[in-house]
Design a protein around this motif. Structure first.
Motif, PDB file in Angstrom:
ATOM      1  N   SER A 127     -23.331  40.808  16.965  1.00  0.00           N
ATOM      2  CA  SER A 127     -24.637  41.322  16.559  1.00  0.00           C
ATOM      3  C   SER A 127     -24.929  40.874  15.132  1.00  0.00           C
ATOM      4  O   SER A 127     -24.020  40.462  14.401  1.00  0.00           O
ATOM      5  N   PRO A 128     -26.182  40.940  14.714  1.00  0.00           N
ATOM      6  CA  PRO A 128     -26.498  40.519  13.338  1.00  0.00           C
ATOM      7  C   PRO A 128     -25.683  41.266  12.279  1.00  0.00           C
ATOM      8  O   PRO A 128     -25.259  40.667  11.291  1.00  0.00           O
ATOM      9  N   ARG A 129     -25.487  42.583  12.470  1.00  0.00           N
ATOM     10  CA  ARG A 129     -24.711  43.339  11.485  1.00  0.00           C
ATOM     11  C   ARG A 129     -23.263  42.885  11.476  1.00  0.00           C
ATOM     12  O   ARG A 129     -22.670  42.685  10.392  1.00  0.00           O
ATOM     13  N   MET A 130     -22.664  42.697  12.641  1.00  0.00           N
ATOM     14  CA  MET A 130     -21.276  42.240  12.700  1.00  0.00           C
ATOM     15  C   MET A 130     -21.149  40.820  12.176  1.00  0.00           C
ATOM     16  O   MET A 130     -20.145  40.469  11.541  1.00  0.00           O
ATOM     17  N   ARG A 131     -22.177  40.009  12.422  1.00  0.00           N
ATOM     18  CA  ARG A 131     -22.156  38.641  11.896  1.00  0.00           C
ATOM     19  C   ARG A 131     -22.143  38.650  10.370  1.00  0.00           C
ATOM     20  O   ARG A 131     -21.443  37.846   9.737  1.00  0.00           O
ATOM     21  N   ALA A 132     -22.898  39.556   9.778  1.00  0.00           N
ATOM     22  CA  ALA A 132     -22.901  39.663   8.317  1.00  0.00           C
ATOM     23  C   ALA A 132     -21.546  40.117   7.794  1.00  0.00           C
ATOM     24  O   ALA A 132     -21.070  39.634   6.756  1.00  0.00           O
ATOM     25  N   ALA A 135     -19.271  37.171   7.938  1.00  0.00           N
ATOM     26  CA  ALA A 135     -19.630  36.194   6.909  1.00  0.00           C
ATOM     27  C   ALA A 135     -19.083  36.614   5.552  1.00  0.00           C
ATOM     28  O   ALA A 135     -18.574  35.773   4.782  1.00  0.00           O
ATOM     29  N   ILE A 136     -19.157  37.908   5.251  1.00  0.00           N
ATOM     30  CA  ILE A 136     -18.585  38.396   3.994  1.00  0.00           C
ATOM     31  C   ILE A 136     -17.072  38.239   3.999  1.00  0.00           C
ATOM     32  O   ILE A 136     -16.461  37.833   3.004  1.00  0.00           O
ATOM     33  N   LEU A 142     -13.327  33.370  -1.681  1.00  0.00           N
ATOM     34  CA  LEU A 142     -13.946  32.564  -2.730  1.00  0.00           C
ATOM     35  C   LEU A 142     -14.374  33.408  -3.916  1.00  0.00           C
ATOM     36  O   LEU A 142     -14.697  32.864  -4.977  1.00  0.00           O
ATOM     37  N   TRP A 143     -14.413  34.720  -3.752  1.00  0.00           N
ATOM     38  CA  TRP A 143     -14.874  35.591  -4.830  1.00  0.00           C
ATOM     39  C   TRP A 143     -13.775  35.887  -5.850  1.00  0.00           C
ATOM     40  O   TRP A 143     -14.072  36.240  -6.983  1.00  0.00           O
ATOM     41  N   TRP A 190      -8.218  27.786   1.804  1.00  0.00           N
ATOM     42  CA  TRP A 190      -9.239  26.784   2.139  1.00  0.00           C
ATOM     43  C   TRP A 190      -9.934  27.043   3.464  1.00  0.00           C
ATOM     44  O   TRP A 190     -10.769  26.241   3.873  1.00  0.00           O
ATOM     45  N   PHE A 191      -9.631  28.149   4.138  1.00  0.00           N
ATOM     46  CA  PHE A 191     -10.256  28.435   5.430  1.00  0.00           C
ATOM     47  C   PHE A 191     -11.786  28.507   5.361  1.00  0.00           C
ATOM     48  O   PHE A 191     -12.466  28.046   6.292  1.00  0.00           O
ATOM     49  N   PRO A 192     -12.406  29.070   4.324  1.00  0.00           N
ATOM     50  CA  PRO A 192     -13.882  29.101   4.292  1.00  0.00           C
ATOM     51  C   PRO A 192     -14.527  27.727   4.397  1.00  0.00           C
ATOM     52  O   PRO A 192     -15.621  27.602   4.962  1.00  0.00           O
ATOM     53  N   TYR A 193     -13.865  26.690   3.876  1.00  0.00           N
ATOM     54  CA  TYR A 193     -14.442  25.351   3.923  1.00  0.00           C
ATOM     55  C   TYR A 193     -14.455  24.773   5.338  1.00  0.00           C
ATOM     56  O   TYR A 193     -15.187  23.816   5.603  1.00  0.00           O
ATOM     57  N   MET A 194     -13.654  25.337   6.227  1.00  0.00           N
ATOM     58  CA  MET A 194     -13.673  24.932   7.625  1.00  0.00           C
ATOM     59  C   MET A 194     -14.539  25.863   8.452  1.00  0.00           C
ATOM     60  O   MET A 194     -15.280  25.424   9.351  1.00  0.00           O
ATOM     61  N   ALA A 195     -14.479  27.153   8.172  1.00  0.00           N
ATOM     62  CA  ALA A 195     -15.177  28.143   9.002  1.00  0.00           C
ATOM     63  C   ALA A 195     -16.690  28.032   8.876  1.00  0.00           C
ATOM     64  O   ALA A 195     -17.410  28.148   9.884  1.00  0.00           O
TER      65      ALA A 195
END
Length: 306
Positions: A127-132, A135-136, A142-143, A190-195
């Motif tokens: 769902s859009p909420r779960m997708r967000a 994504a976080i 990276l934060w 480095w997983f975010p750069y692939m995901a």
């Protein structure tokens, strides 16, 4: 008879004289010369790229052909191939280079294996909420600072640490510091750069393709392998360029969680003061490997589809 006073006609305002300041002359000159305008726009970034980046690489290659006096440890600017011959002939250096390439490939494969189901779920199921939320979670590494993330994994893999505590009821223990811990840590970094590329590529695949595959009798994972994966090839290649090259040049993670695992970066760091020309020669190995990797990626045709 009244005499009406006539007002003299007002004279028209003089036409505005064209401005002839230095800024106006420069603007007109740049407007008439598009190539000069483009050169001025790119001059500063090209200067930075040419002097600071490419220039430093040129100095690295030049230093790689120098030698070090074994008695005084002074660098002698004389042309020699001894450093490259030593890298190619000493078994320890050969094993270190192959081990580093293998670790970088393992990190890339692990990131791709995790990004495939995650990207599919986020793009087509969640769902859009779960997708967000996902994504976080993906971009969360990276934060934080690089050293903070690496040190957290050092604590996790330490003897008697959190991982050993979780596995103790099962009669198991963590891998400890070593190659496995290094691969897991680099994959986390480095997983975010692939995901992110894989997720974006999944979003661009029309749902009608999945529906058509299902109507023809294909099962879920068969549809993923035969329909989605070929379309995801550019995204995997784009992500692998980052995961492979960043893992190939990393050495701080190897020092924290790698244990006795030697990679190219640790060998360079150990020789940077004792034998700078040898360290420079070894530093050319990741550059050559990445260039070959980019060449193979370009030959595959995946980069043209990005």
């Amino acid at each position: 008879m009244a005499v009406t006073e006539r007002t003299p006609p007002t004279s028209a305002a003089p036409p505005e004289q064209p401005r002839n300041s230095l800024g106006d002359r420069v603007s007109r000159m740049l407007y008439a010369r598009p190539r000069t305008r483009l050169t001025g726009l790119l001059l500063l970034p090209l200067t930075w790229l040419g002097v600071l980046y490419i220039g430093s690489l040129i100095l690295l290659f030049i230093t790689a052909f120098w030698t070090t006096d074994s008695f005084t440890s002074k660098v002698i600017p004389a042309f020699t191939l001894e450093n490259f011959i030593e890298i190619l002939t000493v078994p320890a250096y050969q094993q270190t280079a192959l081990r580093t390439i293998g670790i970088a490939l393992a990190v890339t494969v692990l990131c791709a294996a995790l990004a495939l189901p995650l990207g599919l779920y986020m793009a087509k199921v969640a769902s859009p909420r779960m997708r967000a939320v996902f994504a976080i979670g993906i971009t969360l590494p990276l934060w934080a600072g690089y050293l903070v993330k690496v040190f957290s994994w050092r604590i996790t893999f330490s003897s008697g640490g959190p991982l050993d505590w979780l596995l103790a009821p099962l009669g198991m223990s963590g891998p400890g510091y070593g190659t496995a811990a290094l691969i897991i840590t680099l994959a986390y970094l480095w997983f975010p750069y692939m995901a992110v590329p894989v997720y974006n590529a999944f979003r661009q695949i029309p749902d009608s393709l999945f529906d058509a595959s299902a109507d023809l009798g294909a099962k879920a994972w068969s549809t993923v392998w035969t329909v989605a994966v070929p379309l995801l090839k550019p995204a995997f290649v784009a992500g692998s360029i980052f995961t492979f090259s960043l893992s190939l040049g990393d050495y701080i993670a190897a020092q924290f969680v790698g244990g006795k695992t030697q990679v190219i970066g640790t060998v360079i760091a150990s020789n940077i003061n004792l034998n700078p020309p040898l360290a420079a020669a070894f530093g050319t190995v990741p550059i050559i490997v990445v260039v070959l990797y980019l060449f193979l990626a370009r030959k595959s045709g995946a980069l043209k589809q990005l």
